[in-house]
Design a protein around this motif. Structure first.
Motif, PDB file in Angstrom:
ATOM      1  N   GLY A   1      -7.012  -2.261  10.176  1.00  0.00           N
ATOM      2  CA  GLY A   1      -6.195  -2.658  11.307  1.00  0.00           C
ATOM      3  C   GLY A   1      -4.858  -1.989  11.243  1.00  0.00           C
ATOM      4  N   LYS A   2      -4.054  -2.242  12.254  1.00  0.00           N
ATOM      5  CA  LYS A   2      -2.734  -1.650  12.298  1.00  0.00           C
ATOM      6  C   LYS A   2      -1.790  -2.414  11.383  1.00  0.00           C
ATOM      7  CE  LYS A   2      -3.209   0.048  17.009  1.00  0.00           C
ATOM      8  NZ  LYS A   2      -2.673   0.001  18.384  1.00  0.00           N
ATOM      9  N   ALA A   3      -0.960  -1.690  10.664  1.00  0.00           N
ATOM     10  CA  ALA A   3      -0.004  -2.327   9.775  1.00  0.00           C
ATOM     11  C   ALA A   3       1.349  -2.364  10.448  1.00  0.00           C
ATOM     12  CB  ALA A   3       0.100  -1.572   8.452  1.00  0.00           C
ATOM     13  N   THR A   4       2.004  -3.465  10.313  1.00  0.00           N
ATOM     14  CA  THR A   4       3.359  -3.577  10.835  1.00  0.00           C
ATOM     15  C   THR A   4       4.255  -4.083   9.742  1.00  0.00           C
ATOM     16  OG1 THR A   4       2.948  -5.832  11.594  1.00  0.00           O
ATOM     17  CG2 THR A   4       2.589  -4.047  13.199  1.00  0.00           C
TER      18      THR A   4
ATOM     19  N   MET B   1       6.461   3.203   5.291  1.00  0.00           N
ATOM     20  CA  MET B   1       7.496   4.023   5.901  1.00  0.00           C
ATOM     21  C   MET B   1       7.259   4.109   7.400  1.00  0.00           C
ATOM     22  SD  MET B   1       9.157   4.875   3.147  1.00  0.00           S
ATOM     23  CE  MET B   1      10.199   6.264   3.624  1.00  0.00           C
ATOM     24  N   HIS B   2       8.364   4.098   8.159  1.00  0.00           N
ATOM     25  CA  HIS B   2       8.250   4.172   9.610  1.00  0.00           C
ATOM     26  C   HIS B   2       8.286   5.626  10.068  1.00  0.00           C
ATOM     27  CE1 HIS B   2       9.812   3.578  13.882  1.00  0.00           C
ATOM     28  NE2 HIS B   2       8.639   2.977  13.853  1.00  0.00           N
TER      29      HIS B   2
ATOM     30  N   THR C   1       4.915   4.602  14.334  1.00  0.00           N
ATOM     31  CA  THR C   1       3.893   3.890  13.574  1.00  0.00           C
ATOM     32  C   THR C   1       4.367   3.713  12.133  1.00  0.00           C
ATOM     33  OG1 THR C   1       2.771   5.971  13.008  1.00  0.00           O
ATOM     34  CG2 THR C   1       1.986   4.776  14.967  1.00  0.00           C
ATOM     35  N   TRP C   2       3.665   2.847  11.418  1.00  0.00           N
ATOM     36  CA  TRP C   2       3.949   2.650   9.997  1.00  0.00           C
ATOM     37  C   TRP C   2       2.865   3.326   9.172  1.00  0.00           C
ATOM     38  CZ3 TRP C   2       8.360   0.552   8.160  1.00  0.00           C
ATOM     39  CH2 TRP C   2       9.170  -0.118   9.085  1.00  0.00           C
ATOM     40  N   GLU C   3       3.284   3.980   8.099  1.00  0.00           N
ATOM     41  CA  GLU C   3       2.334   4.663   7.225  1.00  0.00           C
ATOM     42  C   GLU C   3       2.804   4.551   5.796  1.00  0.00           C
ATOM     43  OE1 GLU C   3       4.147   9.178   7.771  1.00  0.00           O
ATOM     44  OE2 GLU C   3       2.574   8.486   9.111  1.00  0.00           O
ATOM     45  N   LEU C   4       1.923   4.920   4.870  1.00  0.00           N
ATOM     46  CA  LEU C   4       2.262   4.832   3.456  1.00  0.00           C
ATOM     47  C   LEU C   4       3.083   6.039   3.024  1.00  0.00           C
ATOM     48  CD1 LEU C   4      -1.104   3.552   1.971  1.00  0.00           C
ATOM     49  CD2 LEU C   4       0.966   2.225   2.428  1.00  0.00           C
ATOM     50  N   GLU C   5       4.047   5.800   2.178  1.00  0.00           N
ATOM     51  CA  GLU C   5       4.891   6.860   1.633  1.00  0.00           C
ATOM     52  C   GLU C   5       4.029   7.950   1.001  1.00  0.00           C
ATOM     53  OE1 GLU C   5       8.763   7.052  -1.362  1.00  0.00           O
ATOM     54  OE2 GLU C   5       7.346   5.391  -1.499  1.00  0.00           O
TER      55      GLU C   5
ATOM     56  N   LEU D   1      -4.252   0.728   5.590  1.00  0.00           N
ATOM     57  CA  LEU D   1      -3.813   2.101   5.850  1.00  0.00           C
ATOM     58  C   LEU D   1      -4.445   3.115   4.909  1.00  0.00           C
ATOM     59  CD1 LEU D   1       0.009   1.476   6.463  1.00  0.00           C
ATOM     60  CD2 LEU D   1      -1.729   2.023   8.178  1.00  0.00           C
ATOM     61  N   GLN D   2      -5.216   2.658   3.936  1.00  0.00           N
ATOM     62  CA  GLN D   2      -5.833   3.576   2.980  1.00  0.00           C
ATOM     63  C   GLN D   2      -6.978   4.343   3.631  1.00  0.00           C
ATOM     64  OE1 GLN D   2      -4.706   4.340   0.174  1.00  0.00           O
ATOM     65  NE2 GLN D   2      -3.414   2.646  -0.515  1.00  0.00           N
ATOM     66  N   SER D   3      -7.208   5.565   3.180  1.00  0.00           N
ATOM     67  CA  SER D   3      -8.310   6.371   3.693  1.00  0.00           C
ATOM     68  C   SER D   3      -8.842   7.270   2.585  1.00  0.00           C
ATOM     69  CB  SER D   3      -7.845   7.222   4.883  1.00  0.00           C
ATOM     70  OG  SER D   3      -6.825   8.116   4.492  1.00  0.00           O
ATOM     71  N   GLY D   4     -10.012   7.867   2.821  1.00  0.00           N
ATOM     72  CA  GLY D   4     -10.593   8.773   1.843  1.00  0.00           C
ATOM     73  C   GLY D   4     -11.074   8.092   0.584  1.00  0.00           C
TER      74      GLY D   4
END
Length: 270
Positions: free
Chosen positions: A18-21, A125-126, A132-136, A189-192
């Motif tokens: 899902g989307k992270a906020t 991190m924005h 959007t928000w994503e991981l550093e 937000l994790q992938s791979g």
């Protein structure tokens, strides 16, 4: 209804929970004030605000190798678990020392990082351009740590497990509800991630969370359903299902509910 997509065998790379906020990063002192009002709102013995940097230093002996950590007493007391320990339930009589022989040092380090800073690496991190928000370091596949930080080797099982899942379970042990929510948002937000790692982490989640806490378990069930085209080709999935466990009964129920929803949509008048 889920659309069919193509994936690499035995690899989960496209679906997310899902989307992270999240809110913008705050300073340590701002986090200390907020955390004291939330995590410890029910604790009348909460230390005075502003004392977090001057309280006594507590030594924590973590893991089978007894790695040493140090933290301020008032910061640790944000956790009801450690607050009880500091009142004498687990504290050694002649030294301000707490032993955590079953804890994993890498996970406990991130717990302390969260207690002091309100987040742990990789931080949220924005992205101003995309809003959007994503991981550093997520976008830096070469120089950044990226996916390397997504798993931690679990010695007891001999497998790499998702760090955010292990942190969620640690937050459950230490009664840190905000950390649980943060870990769940980050995991989305994790992938791979390989199928084998997802399944091993799901087993860990089921073992280390109570039946009354369904959020992390539901995350894995939804993840497997959305990525079913990948998992049904996975030899690891077949072996896991043949071994059985509550995870797969819950997955069966979730799949039935999903099919019922599709059937209801198909039969509904247009």
């Amino acid at each position: 209804m889920f659309a069919r997509k193509h994936y690499k065998p035995d690899s989960f790379s496209k679906h997310r929970a899902g989307k992270a906020t999240s809110k913008p990063k705050r300073s340590f002192r701002e986090h200390a004030v907020t955390a004291q009002r939330t995590e410890k709102a029910k604790k009348p013995e909460s230390p005075p605000l502003g004392s977090t940097l001057t309280s006594a230093i507590i030594t924590l002996c973590v893991g089978p190798e007894q790695r040493l950590f140090a933290a301020h007493e008032d910061v640790l007391s944000l956790s009801p678990f450690f607050s009880a320990a500091l009142r004498g339930q687990f504290l050694e009589s002649h030294a301000k020392r707490i032993n955590l022989p079953e804890e994993i040092p890498e996970i406990f380090s991130s717990v302390l990082e969260y207690l002091y800073k309100g987040d742990y690496y990789p931080r949220l991190m924005h992205n101003k351009r995309r809003n959007t928000w994503e991981l550093e370091d997520a976008a830096d596949n070469n120089g950044g740590r990226g996916a390397v930080e997504s798993t931690v080797y679990h010695q007891a099982t001999g497998e790499p497990l998702l760090k955010d899942t292990m942190l969620y379970c640690a937050a459950e042990r230490y009664s840190l509800d905000e950390l649980k929510r943060l870990a769940l948002r980050k995991q989305g937000l994790q992938s791979g991630i390989q199928c084998s790692t997802i399944l091993a982490s799901a087993r860990y989640a089921y073992t280390n969370t109570p039946d009354t806490d369904s959020k992390l378990r539901s995350h894995y069930l939804a993840l497997i359903i959305r990525s079913r085209s990948t998992f049904k080709r996975s030899g690891t999935m077949q072996m896991e299902m043949e071994s059985g466990g509550k995870l797969f009964f819950d997955l069966f129920v979730a799949m039935c509910n999903h099919m019922d929803d599709i059937s209801a949509i198909t039969k509904s008048p247009h």
